[in-house]
Design an enzyme around this catalytic site. Structure first.
Site, PDB file in Angstrom:
ATOM      1  N   GLU A   1     -11.222  -5.016  -2.048  1.00  0.00           N
ATOM      2  CA  GLU A   1     -12.549  -3.164  -1.711  1.00  0.00           C
ATOM      3  C   GLU A   1     -13.290  -3.518  -3.509  1.00  0.00           C
ATOM      4  O   GLU A   1     -12.972  -3.610  -4.404  1.00  0.00           O
ATOM      5  CB  GLU A   1     -12.205  -2.724  -0.993  1.00  0.00           C
ATOM      6  CG  GLU A   1     -10.774  -1.458  -2.072  1.00  0.00           C
ATOM      7  CD  GLU A   1     -10.597  -0.077  -0.876  1.00  0.00           C
ATOM      8  OE1 GLU A   1     -11.572   0.408  -0.861  1.00  0.00           O
ATOM      9  OE2 GLU A   1      -9.712   0.049  -0.698  1.00  0.00           O
TER      10      GLU A   1
ATOM     11  N   LYS B   1     -19.964   5.140   0.499  1.00  0.00           N
ATOM     12  CA  LYS B   1     -18.695   4.668   1.098  1.00  0.00           C
ATOM     13  C   LYS B   1     -19.114   4.291   2.357  1.00  0.00           C
ATOM     14  O   LYS B   1     -19.329   4.914   3.245  1.00  0.00           O
ATOM     15  CB  LYS B   1     -17.897   5.526   1.028  1.00  0.00           C
ATOM     16  CG  LYS B   1     -15.873   5.044   1.600  1.00  0.00           C
ATOM     17  CD  LYS B   1     -15.423   5.803   0.332  1.00  0.00           C
ATOM     18  CE  LYS B   1     -14.922   7.195   1.367  1.00  0.00           C
ATOM     19  NZ  LYS B   1     -13.272   8.554   1.233  1.00  0.00           N
TER      20      LYS B   1
ATOM     21  N   VAL C   1     -11.497   0.420   3.241  1.00  0.00           N
ATOM     22  CA  VAL C   1     -10.592  -1.360   3.779  1.00  0.00           C
ATOM     23  C   VAL C   1     -10.958  -1.276   4.956  1.00  0.00           C
ATOM     24  O   VAL C   1     -11.310  -2.822   5.431  1.00  0.00           O
ATOM     25  CB  VAL C   1      -9.022  -0.368   4.489  1.00  0.00           C
ATOM     26  CG1 VAL C   1      -8.678  -1.009   5.253  1.00  0.00           C
ATOM     27  CG2 VAL C   1      -8.966   0.096   2.750  1.00  0.00           C
TER      28      VAL C   1
ATOM     29  N   ASP D   1      -8.759  13.822  12.499  1.00  0.00           N
ATOM     30  CA  ASP D   1      -9.390  13.347  12.069  1.00  0.00           C
ATOM     31  C   ASP D   1      -8.246  12.040  11.672  1.00  0.00           C
ATOM     32  O   ASP D   1      -7.375  12.034  11.022  1.00  0.00           O
ATOM     33  CB  ASP D   1      -8.949  14.200  10.780  1.00  0.00           C
ATOM     34  CG  ASP D   1     -10.173  13.232   9.307  1.00  0.00           C
ATOM     35  OD1 ASP D   1     -10.443  12.768   9.596  1.00  0.00           O
ATOM     36  OD2 ASP D   1      -9.910  14.214   8.404  1.00  0.00           O
TER      37      ASP D   1
ATOM     38  N   SER E   1      -8.451   7.734  10.166  1.00  0.00           N
ATOM     39  CA  SER E   1      -8.972   6.244   9.467  1.00  0.00           C
ATOM     40  C   SER E   1      -9.440   5.851  10.606  1.00  0.00           C
ATOM     41  O   SER E   1      -8.848   5.042  11.136  1.00  0.00           O
ATOM     42  CB  SER E   1      -8.613   6.603   8.424  1.00  0.00           C
ATOM     43  OG  SER E   1      -9.158   5.154   7.587  1.00  0.00           O
ATOM     44  N   ALA E   2     -10.726   5.267  10.314  1.00  0.00           N
ATOM     45  CA  ALA E   2     -10.971   4.063  10.762  1.00  0.00           C
ATOM     46  C   ALA E   2     -10.688   2.769  10.607  1.00  0.00           C
ATOM     47  O   ALA E   2     -10.102   1.345  11.423  1.00  0.00           O
ATOM     48  CB  ALA E   2     -12.541   4.091  10.837  1.00  0.00           C
ATOM     49  N   ASP E   3      -9.478   2.559   9.504  1.00  0.00           N
ATOM     50  CA  ASP E   3      -9.116   1.327   8.859  1.00  0.00           C
ATOM     51  C   ASP E   3      -7.844   0.934  10.019  1.00  0.00           C
ATOM     52  O   ASP E   3      -7.596   0.249  10.484  1.00  0.00           O
ATOM     53  CB  ASP E   3      -8.310   1.693   7.576  1.00  0.00           C
ATOM     54  CG  ASP E   3      -9.235   2.949   6.161  1.00  0.00           C
ATOM     55  OD1 ASP E   3     -10.109   2.102   6.466  1.00  0.00           O
ATOM     56  OD2 ASP E   3      -8.355   3.117   5.427  1.00  0.00           O
TER      57      ASP E   3
ATOM     58  N   LYS F   1      -2.288   6.967   1.335  1.00  0.00           N
ATOM     59  CA  LYS F   1      -2.121   8.067   0.536  1.00  0.00           C
ATOM     60  C   LYS F   1      -1.141   9.020   0.825  1.00  0.00           C
ATOM     61  O   LYS F   1      -0.908   9.503   2.381  1.00  0.00           O
ATOM     62  CB  LYS F   1      -3.051   8.264   0.370  1.00  0.00           C
ATOM     63  CG  LYS F   1      -4.390   7.850   0.598  1.00  0.00           C
ATOM     64  CD  LYS F   1      -4.855   7.035  -0.778  1.00  0.00           C
ATOM     65  CE  LYS F   1      -5.213   6.337  -1.320  1.00  0.00           C
ATOM     66  NZ  LYS F   1      -6.309   5.239  -0.693  1.00  0.00           N
TER      67      LYS F   1
END
Length: 302
Positions: free
Chosen positions: A23, A84, A104, A136, A138-140, A157
């Site tokens: 990435e 991003k 990602v 909230d 992540s779209a990952d 993380k």
């Protein structure tokens, strides 16, 4: 053309030579200059040293590129204000002829579109703390549910809600497996404190797992969780202190969404006097090497 595959990557794919996607967000947003450029080059070199072809992915002047060249990687490392891009942002970057560093989710999407099946990164995005109120997430995670790419990472993380992230991956049907461990890694730490149901002992087992997914009618990706050895992890006491102050500062500043990870990495670097940057570098290079090992084994099976 909205998608362009680099010449060496395209030739490798045509010949059945193993390819590993990398990435660009960690270059533009994950590490300070000049470490970002050094690590980007080292990750590509690590993939090549293990017998695979690296394909660093990003968007340059509105063209999604699978296999950035040296000048384009340097652009990602040095240009100001590169946005991003998650997968949903790609059409806007293309339409506006913008540069963009892929997350990602976006990297996995473009890798799959080009026919690349292995992807190495540092850590996944996930469910944020207090997501029951903020939503909230992540779209990952959703991207991996529908993208046939195996991602080698070191967990998520530590700012995130790890058990909620694992539950979300389970709900989405994304297989998660440890590499020589039944403990889910905690990015800077070898062990997040949460267990896994399955582990793989070698690259060949991982390759067979990847090969079996489409054969079983499964369209998801695969998360291969690769922990750092304990003697290379961030000191747990130092990590706990940096995490506590990061959470306090996040709340004080009201930081959310895509700004969380860059802030976290910067804050950890300051709190640990650069020690987290050393660990982050090790994570990226170890994952690149393992992904290359698996890619080579998968190519041999094919």
């Amino acid at each position: 053309m909205s998608l362009e595959v680099g010449a060496d990557v395209g030739e490798a794919l045509d010949r059945g030579v193993p390819v590993v996607a990398l990435e660009s967000t960690l270059i533009s947003h994950g590490l300070p200059h000049p470490q970002n450029l050094e690590v980007a080059r080292e990750a590509e070199r690590a993939v090549r040293d293990e017998g695979a072809v690296p394909a660093t992915i990003g968007v340059v002047s509105g063209v999604a590129k699978v296999g950035l060249d040296e000048a384009e990687i340097e652009l990602m490392a040095t240009a100001e204000g590169i946005p991003k891009l998650s997968a949903r942002d790609l059409p806007f970057a293309v339409a506006k002829k913008s540069h963009g560093a892929t997350t990602v989710a976006a990297t996995a999407h473009l890798a799959a579109l080009a026919g690349v099946r292995l992807f190495a990164t540092g850590g996944l995005g996930g469910v944020h703390r207090e997501a029951s109120e903020s939503w909230d997430v992540s779209a990952d995670l959703a991207a991996l549910a529908g993208t046939p790419v195996a991602v080698v990472c070191s967990g998520v993380k530590s700012i995130l809600d790890v058990p909620a992230t694992l539950e979300c991956l389970e709900t989405l049907g994304v297989p998660v497996v440890g590499f020589r461990t039944l403990r889910f890694p905690g990015f800077y730490l070898s062990d997040s404190g949460f267990s896994l149901h399955w582990s793989l002992q070698c690259a060949e087992e991982a390759a067979r797992t990847i090969q079996s997914l489409p054969a079983l009618g499964l369209a998801s990706g695969l998360v291969v969780a690769n922990p750092l050895p304990e003697d290379e992890q961030l000191d747990p006491a130092l990590h706990e202190r940096a995490l506590r102050t990061s959470l306090e500062e996040l709340e004080r500043r009201g930081i959310h969404g895509g700004d969380v990870t860059p802030f976290l990495l910067d804050h950890f670097a300051a709190e640990t006097e650069g020690e987290s940057l050393r660990v982050n570098r090790l994570i990226i290079l170890r994952n690149a090497r393992l992904a290359a090992h698996i890619a080579v084994a998968l190519s041999a099976l094919d």
